[in-house]
Design a protein around this motif. Structure first.
Motif, PDB file in Angstrom:
ATOM      1  N   SER A   1      37.041  40.445  39.484  1.00  0.00           N
ATOM      2  CA  SER A   1      37.997  41.523  39.720  1.00  0.00           C
ATOM      3  C   SER A   1      39.195  41.350  38.788  1.00  0.00           C
ATOM      4  CB  SER A   1      38.447  41.534  41.183  1.00  0.00           C
ATOM      5  OG  SER A   1      39.236  40.394  41.452  1.00  0.00           O
ATOM      6  N   GLY A   2      39.914  42.414  38.566  1.00  0.00           N
ATOM      7  CA  GLY A   2      41.005  42.413  37.597  1.00  0.00           C
ATOM      8  C   GLY A   2      42.082  41.374  37.867  1.00  0.00           C
ATOM      9  N   ALA A   3      42.594  41.332  39.070  1.00  0.00           N
ATOM     10  CA  ALA A   3      43.699  40.433  39.395  1.00  0.00           C
ATOM     11  C   ALA A   3      43.281  38.973  39.309  1.00  0.00           C
ATOM     12  CB  ALA A   3      44.232  40.747  40.789  1.00  0.00           C
ATOM     13  N   VAL A   4      42.142  38.644  39.871  1.00  0.00           N
ATOM     14  CA  VAL A   4      41.681  37.261  39.860  1.00  0.00           C
ATOM     15  C   VAL A   4      41.320  36.824  38.446  1.00  0.00           C
ATOM     16  CG1 VAL A   4      39.893  35.698  40.718  1.00  0.00           C
ATOM     17  CG2 VAL A   4      40.894  37.377  42.246  1.00  0.00           C
ATOM     18  N   SER A   5      40.681  37.706  37.706  1.00  0.00           N
ATOM     19  CA  SER A   5      40.308  37.387  36.333  1.00  0.00           C
ATOM     20  C   SER A   5      41.552  37.113  35.484  1.00  0.00           C
ATOM     21  CB  SER A   5      39.498  38.536  35.729  1.00  0.00           C
ATOM     22  OG  SER A   5      39.130  38.245  34.410  1.00  0.00           O
ATOM     23  N   ALA A   6      42.569  37.958  35.638  1.00  0.00           N
ATOM     24  CA  ALA A   6      43.803  37.757  34.884  1.00  0.00           C
ATOM     25  C   ALA A   6      44.477  36.442  35.271  1.00  0.00           C
ATOM     26  CB  ALA A   6      44.753  38.929  35.128  1.00  0.00           C
ATOM     27  N   GLU A   7      44.487  36.129  36.549  1.00  0.00           N
ATOM     28  CA  GLU A   7      45.103  34.879  37.005  1.00  0.00           C
ATOM     29  C   GLU A   7      44.338  33.664  36.488  1.00  0.00           C
ATOM     30  OE1 GLU A   7      48.001  32.649  38.469  1.00  0.00           O
ATOM     31  OE2 GLU A   7      48.007  34.828  38.532  1.00  0.00           O
ATOM     32  N   LEU A   8      43.009  33.724  36.510  1.00  0.00           N
ATOM     33  CA  LEU A   8      42.212  32.622  35.978  1.00  0.00           C
ATOM     34  C   LEU A   8      42.445  32.433  34.480  1.00  0.00           C
ATOM     35  CD1 LEU A   8      38.818  33.082  37.852  1.00  0.00           C
ATOM     36  CD2 LEU A   8      40.467  31.239  38.149  1.00  0.00           C
ATOM     37  N   GLN A   9      42.548  33.535  33.760  1.00  0.00           N
ATOM     38  CA  GLN A   9      42.826  33.445  32.325  1.00  0.00           C
ATOM     39  C   GLN A   9      44.200  32.841  32.076  1.00  0.00           C
ATOM     40  OE1 GLN A   9      42.223  37.358  30.703  1.00  0.00           O
ATOM     41  NE2 GLN A   9      39.985  37.171  30.764  1.00  0.00           N
ATOM     42  N   ALA A  10      45.173  33.192  32.897  1.00  0.00           N
ATOM     43  CA  ALA A  10      46.515  32.632  32.755  1.00  0.00           C
ATOM     44  C   ALA A  10      46.509  31.131  33.034  1.00  0.00           C
ATOM     45  CB  ALA A  10      47.479  33.348  33.697  1.00  0.00           C
ATOM     46  N   ILE A  11      45.746  30.710  34.023  1.00  0.00           N
ATOM     47  CA  ILE A  11      45.662  29.281  34.349  1.00  0.00           C
ATOM     48  C   ILE A  11      45.034  28.514  33.194  1.00  0.00           C
ATOM     49  CG2 ILE A  11      44.476  27.611  35.838  1.00  0.00           C
ATOM     50  CD1 ILE A  11      44.862  29.651  38.134  1.00  0.00           C
ATOM     51  N   VAL A  12      43.952  29.052  32.645  1.00  0.00           N
ATOM     52  CA  VAL A  12      43.294  28.386  31.516  1.00  0.00           C
ATOM     53  C   VAL A  12      44.215  28.354  30.304  1.00  0.00           C
ATOM     54  CG1 VAL A  12      41.363  28.569  29.887  1.00  0.00           C
ATOM     55  CG2 VAL A  12      40.974  28.904  32.331  1.00  0.00           C
ATOM     56  N   LYS A  13      44.919  29.448  30.049  1.00  0.00           N
ATOM     57  CA  LYS A  13      45.835  29.499  28.902  1.00  0.00           C
ATOM     58  C   LYS A  13      46.959  28.462  29.055  1.00  0.00           C
ATOM     59  CE  LYS A  13      48.829  32.672  26.420  1.00  0.00           C
ATOM     60  NZ  LYS A  13      48.552  32.816  25.076  1.00  0.00           N
ATOM     61  N   ARG A  14      47.532  28.351  30.272  1.00  0.00           N
ATOM     62  CA  ARG A  14      48.568  27.349  30.513  1.00  0.00           C
ATOM     63  C   ARG A  14      48.037  25.941  30.334  1.00  0.00           C
ATOM     64  NH1 ARG A  14      50.325  30.622  35.102  1.00  0.00           N
ATOM     65  NH2 ARG A  14      49.067  29.236  36.378  1.00  0.00           N
ATOM     66  N   ALA A  15      46.802  25.721  30.778  1.00  0.00           N
ATOM     67  CA  ALA A  15      46.202  24.385  30.646  1.00  0.00           C
ATOM     68  C   ALA A  15      45.965  24.032  29.199  1.00  0.00           C
ATOM     69  CB  ALA A  15      44.899  24.321  31.432  1.00  0.00           C
ATOM     70  N   LEU A  16      45.545  24.994  28.405  1.00  0.00           N
ATOM     71  CA  LEU A  16      45.271  24.719  26.987  1.00  0.00           C
ATOM     72  C   LEU A  16      46.542  24.591  26.173  1.00  0.00           C
ATOM     73  CD1 LEU A  16      42.207  27.045  26.389  1.00  0.00           C
ATOM     74  CD2 LEU A  16      42.218  24.563  26.686  1.00  0.00           C
ATOM     75  N   ASP A  17      47.608  25.250  26.605  1.00  0.00           N
ATOM     76  CA  ASP A  17      48.877  25.193  25.880  1.00  0.00           C
ATOM     77  C   ASP A  17      49.750  24.022  26.306  1.00  0.00           C
ATOM     78  OD1 ASP A  17      48.221  27.435  24.443  1.00  0.00           O
ATOM     79  OD2 ASP A  17      49.308  28.834  25.742  1.00  0.00           O
ATOM     80  N   ALA A  18      49.331  23.254  27.286  1.00  0.00           N
ATOM     81  CA  ALA A  18      50.140  22.152  27.809  1.00  0.00           C
ATOM     82  C   ALA A  18      50.310  21.055  26.744  1.00  0.00           C
ATOM     83  CB  ALA A  18      49.482  21.559  29.055  1.00  0.00           C
ATOM     84  N   LYS A  19      51.483  20.536  26.681  1.00  0.00           N
ATOM     85  CA  LYS A  19      51.789  19.426  25.762  1.00  0.00           C
ATOM     86  C   LYS A  19      51.496  18.127  26.474  1.00  0.00           C
ATOM     87  CE  LYS A  19      53.957  22.044  22.647  1.00  0.00           C
ATOM     88  NZ  LYS A  19      53.048  23.010  22.120  1.00  0.00           N
ATOM     89  N   ALA A  20      50.840  17.247  25.807  1.00  0.00           N
ATOM     90  CA  ALA A  20      50.476  15.961  26.412  1.00  0.00           C
ATOM     91  C   ALA A  20      51.596  14.979  26.388  1.00  0.00           C
ATOM     92  CB  ALA A  20      49.265  15.371  25.715  1.00  0.00           C
TER      93      ALA A  20
END
Length: 73
Positions: free
Chosen positions: A54-73
């Motif tokens: 669904s739109g809302a869940v898909s967008a939220e999952l994409q945001a979570i993945v994007k934040r995880a990939l952009d995280a500085k170690a």
């Protein structure tokens, strides 16, 4: 005394094992139970797929993945 305790323990163990054997009447599920389990699993998978795509869940999952990939170690 030792023989009395041993006899009593043997009787308890035998009674427990006999009770377990009598409760184990069915060794597994029959074909109709497997079919109902598969139908329920497929229905749950369809509902889960609809929620995740669904739109809302898909967008939220994409945001979570994007934040995880952009995280500085």
């Amino acid at each position: 005394m030792y023989k009395a305790v041993r006899a009593r323990m043997g009787a308890l163990v035998c009674r427990t094992m006999c009770r377990m054997r009598s409760m184990r009447g069915d060794d597994g599920m029959v074909t109709s139970e497997y079919a109902m389990g598969i139908v329920a699993a497929v229905a749950f998978a369809v509902v889960l797929y609809k929620v995740v795509t669904s739109g809302a869940v898909s967008a939220e999952l994409q945001a979570i993945v994007k934040r995880a990939l952009d995280a500085k170690a």
